[in-house]
Design a protein around this motif. Structure first.
Motif, PDB file in Angstrom:
ATOM      1  N   ASN A  89     -35.624   3.288  75.617  1.00  0.00           N
ATOM      2  CA  ASN A  89     -36.693   2.289  75.655  1.00  0.00           C
ATOM      3  C   ASN A  89     -36.183   0.950  76.180  1.00  0.00           C
ATOM      4  O   ASN A  89     -36.888   0.260  76.932  1.00  0.00           O
ATOM      5  CB  ASN A  89     -37.298   2.111  74.262  1.00  0.00           C
ATOM      6  CG  ASN A  89     -38.441   3.062  74.001  1.00  0.00           C
ATOM      7  OD1 ASN A  89     -39.604   2.713  74.200  1.00  0.00           O
ATOM      8  ND2 ASN A  89     -38.115   4.275  73.589  1.00  0.00           N
ATOM      9  N   LYS A  90     -34.977   0.569  75.808  1.00  0.00           N
ATOM     10  CA  LYS A  90     -34.391  -0.673  76.326  1.00  0.00           C
ATOM     11  C   LYS A  90     -34.037  -0.532  77.810  1.00  0.00           C
ATOM     12  O   LYS A  90     -34.243  -1.467  78.590  1.00  0.00           O
ATOM     13  CB  LYS A  90     -33.161  -1.062  75.500  1.00  0.00           C
ATOM     14  CG  LYS A  90     -33.485  -1.512  74.087  1.00  0.00           C
ATOM     15  CD  LYS A  90     -32.278  -2.106  73.389  1.00  0.00           C
ATOM     16  CE  LYS A  90     -31.220  -1.064  73.090  1.00  0.00           C
ATOM     17  NZ  LYS A  90     -30.079  -1.646  72.328  1.00  0.00           N
TER      18      LYS A  90
ATOM     19  N   GLU B 282     -31.112   7.183  68.149  1.00  0.00           N
ATOM     20  CA  GLU B 282     -30.341   6.259  68.980  1.00  0.00           C
ATOM     21  C   GLU B 282     -30.663   6.452  70.457  1.00  0.00           C
ATOM     22  O   GLU B 282     -30.689   5.493  71.231  1.00  0.00           O
ATOM     23  CB  GLU B 282     -28.841   6.436  68.725  1.00  0.00           C
ATOM     24  CG  GLU B 282     -28.185   7.665  69.331  1.00  0.00           C
ATOM     25  CD  GLU B 282     -28.622   8.997  68.725  1.00  0.00           C
ATOM     26  OE1 GLU B 282     -28.450  10.029  69.390  1.00  0.00           O
ATOM     27  OE2 GLU B 282     -29.114   8.995  67.583  1.00  0.00           O
TER      28      GLU B 282
ATOM     29  N   ARG C 293     -27.147   3.912  64.854  1.00  0.00           N
ATOM     30  CA  ARG C 293     -28.172   4.487  64.001  1.00  0.00           C
ATOM     31  C   ARG C 293     -27.833   5.938  63.696  1.00  0.00           C
ATOM     32  O   ARG C 293     -27.209   6.617  64.509  1.00  0.00           O
ATOM     33  CB  ARG C 293     -29.549   4.449  64.678  1.00  0.00           C
ATOM     34  CG  ARG C 293     -30.086   3.071  65.017  1.00  0.00           C
ATOM     35  CD  ARG C 293     -31.384   3.189  65.786  1.00  0.00           C
ATOM     36  NE  ARG C 293     -32.356   3.987  65.038  1.00  0.00           N
ATOM     37  CZ  ARG C 293     -33.288   3.471  64.238  1.00  0.00           C
ATOM     38  NH1 ARG C 293     -33.379   2.159  64.089  1.00  0.00           N
ATOM     39  NH2 ARG C 293     -34.137   4.248  63.602  1.00  0.00           N
TER      40      ARG C 293
ATOM     41  N   SER D  24     -36.631  11.861  75.160  1.00  0.00           N
ATOM     42  CA  SER D  24     -35.484  11.097  74.649  1.00  0.00           C
ATOM     43  C   SER D  24     -34.617  12.024  73.802  1.00  0.00           C
ATOM     44  O   SER D  24     -34.738  12.089  72.583  1.00  0.00           O
ATOM     45  CB  SER D  24     -35.967   9.895  73.823  1.00  0.00           C
ATOM     46  OG  SER D  24     -36.849  10.310  72.798  1.00  0.00           O
TER      47      SER D  24
ATOM     48  N   TYR E 269     -34.197   4.730  71.225  1.00  0.00           N
ATOM     49  CA  TYR E 269     -34.147   3.271  71.314  1.00  0.00           C
ATOM     50  C   TYR E 269     -33.356   2.804  72.533  1.00  0.00           C
ATOM     51  O   TYR E 269     -33.714   1.807  73.166  1.00  0.00           O
ATOM     52  CB  TYR E 269     -33.577   2.684  70.021  1.00  0.00           C
ATOM     53  CG  TYR E 269     -34.554   2.729  68.878  1.00  0.00           C
ATOM     54  CD1 TYR E 269     -35.606   1.817  68.789  1.00  0.00           C
ATOM     55  CD2 TYR E 269     -34.453   3.707  67.897  1.00  0.00           C
ATOM     56  CE1 TYR E 269     -36.522   1.875  67.752  1.00  0.00           C
ATOM     57  CE2 TYR E 269     -35.371   3.773  66.849  1.00  0.00           C
ATOM     58  CZ  TYR E 269     -36.401   2.855  66.784  1.00  0.00           C
ATOM     59  OH  TYR E 269     -37.314   2.915  65.769  1.00  0.00           O
TER      60      TYR E 269
END
Length: 289
Positions: free
Chosen positions: A244-245, A238, A234, A213, A241
């Motif tokens: 992950n989504k 960022e 963020r 990531s 996250y």
């Protein structure tokens, strides 16, 4: 979620400033935030754009957090781009034409700094939301956008990367490029090894989240990006996250080519990540683990 609904309800204000954008069509688009960076990345990026099929747009968000004063590098980078001919301006956005690519320049460092707690995540979201709006208007043809950083040396085949079928995003291969400081090079090498060890451990465990990531190395499908409501605002992580989504919608893939080179350096631009990890190792090598 539809693209129009995303743009109306969740996109950053800059995405709503493009109604009179020129009817130019671009095959690919790269979203790139920059804070306290020089213009060295432009040379390799123009080579990559010149080697690409079709025309390329760079959406460059020069930004600074609102708890830091303006810095000379931001001003110099802005002036470097702004010195080229422009065909469109709207508020703090301007479209400039460099020899091998067009640059949509976004000024979020002079009079409209980024909220510090939202940091690079907001800067990435501004660029990506602009790309979404231009894709909706038909200015961008590729169904995915590239996301990177200004510390990257772009390979000539950079824009040849494509998303595998039924993927939400892809993580491009990377390697850190050594510089003149041997201590920084060593610290960066150790940190890169830890990144690979982490991903390899996930692979051995059979995890579907076994990818890097790293915001410098992303290719993201527009439709998938919209469904997860874009980059989180963020100051760090960022990319983690968002991926992950995205994985929950469709798989995130890892690509072997092209290979991006990232400058080995210490940095305090973000609270954690490569730059701060290198800085921490330089201060106390025992933390290298």
């Amino acid at each position: 979620m539809s693209l129009l609904r995303y743009l109306q309800r969740h996109a950053e204000p800059e995405a709503g400033l493009l109604d009179d954008f020129p009817p130019q069509r671009y095959r690919q688009v790269l979203c790139l935030p920059a804070h306290d960076e020089n213009d060295a990345f432009l040379a390799s990026l123009q080579t990559a754009a010149a080697s690409a099929t079709g025309k390329t747009l760079l959406i460059l968000v020069i930004n600074r957090p609102d708890n830091r004063p303006p810095c000379d590098n931001d001003t110099r980078l802005y002036s470097c781009i702004a010195g080229w001919p422009a065909s469109w301006r709207h508020q703090h956005l301007a479209l400039h034409h460099l020899p091998a690519l067009d640059v949509l320049l976004v000024d979020r460092f002079s009079s409209q700094p980024i909220i510090a707690s939202q940091g690079v995540g907001l800067a990435r979201k501004i660029a990506a939301d602009i790309a979404c709006a231009l894709w909706q208007q038909g200015n961008i043809l590729c169904p995915a956008f590239f996301s990177s950083d200004a510390d990257v040396i772009f390979p000539a085949d950079y824009f040849s990367a494509t998303l595998p079928d039924n993927s939400s995003a892809a993580c491009l291969a990377f390697r850190h490029q050594p510089g003149e400081d041997t201590a920084i090079n060593r610290a960066t090498q150790l940190y890169e090894q830890s990144l690979h060890a982490y991903v390899n451990g996930l692979k051995r465990a059979g995890s579907t989240y076994a990818w890097h990531s790293i915001g410098s190395c992303l290719l993201i499908n527009f439709d998938s990006y919209i469904k997860v409501r874009g980059f989180p605002r963020r100051a760090a992580a960022e990319d983690f996250y968002l991926l992950n989504k995205l994985q929950k919608i469709r798989p995130v893939q890892s690509l072997d080519r092209p290979l991006l080179l990232i400058h080995a350096r210490s940095s305090q631009r973000v609270p954690f990540g490569t730059g701060p990890a290198v800085q921490k190792w330089l201060q106390d090598p025992a933390t290298a683990g």
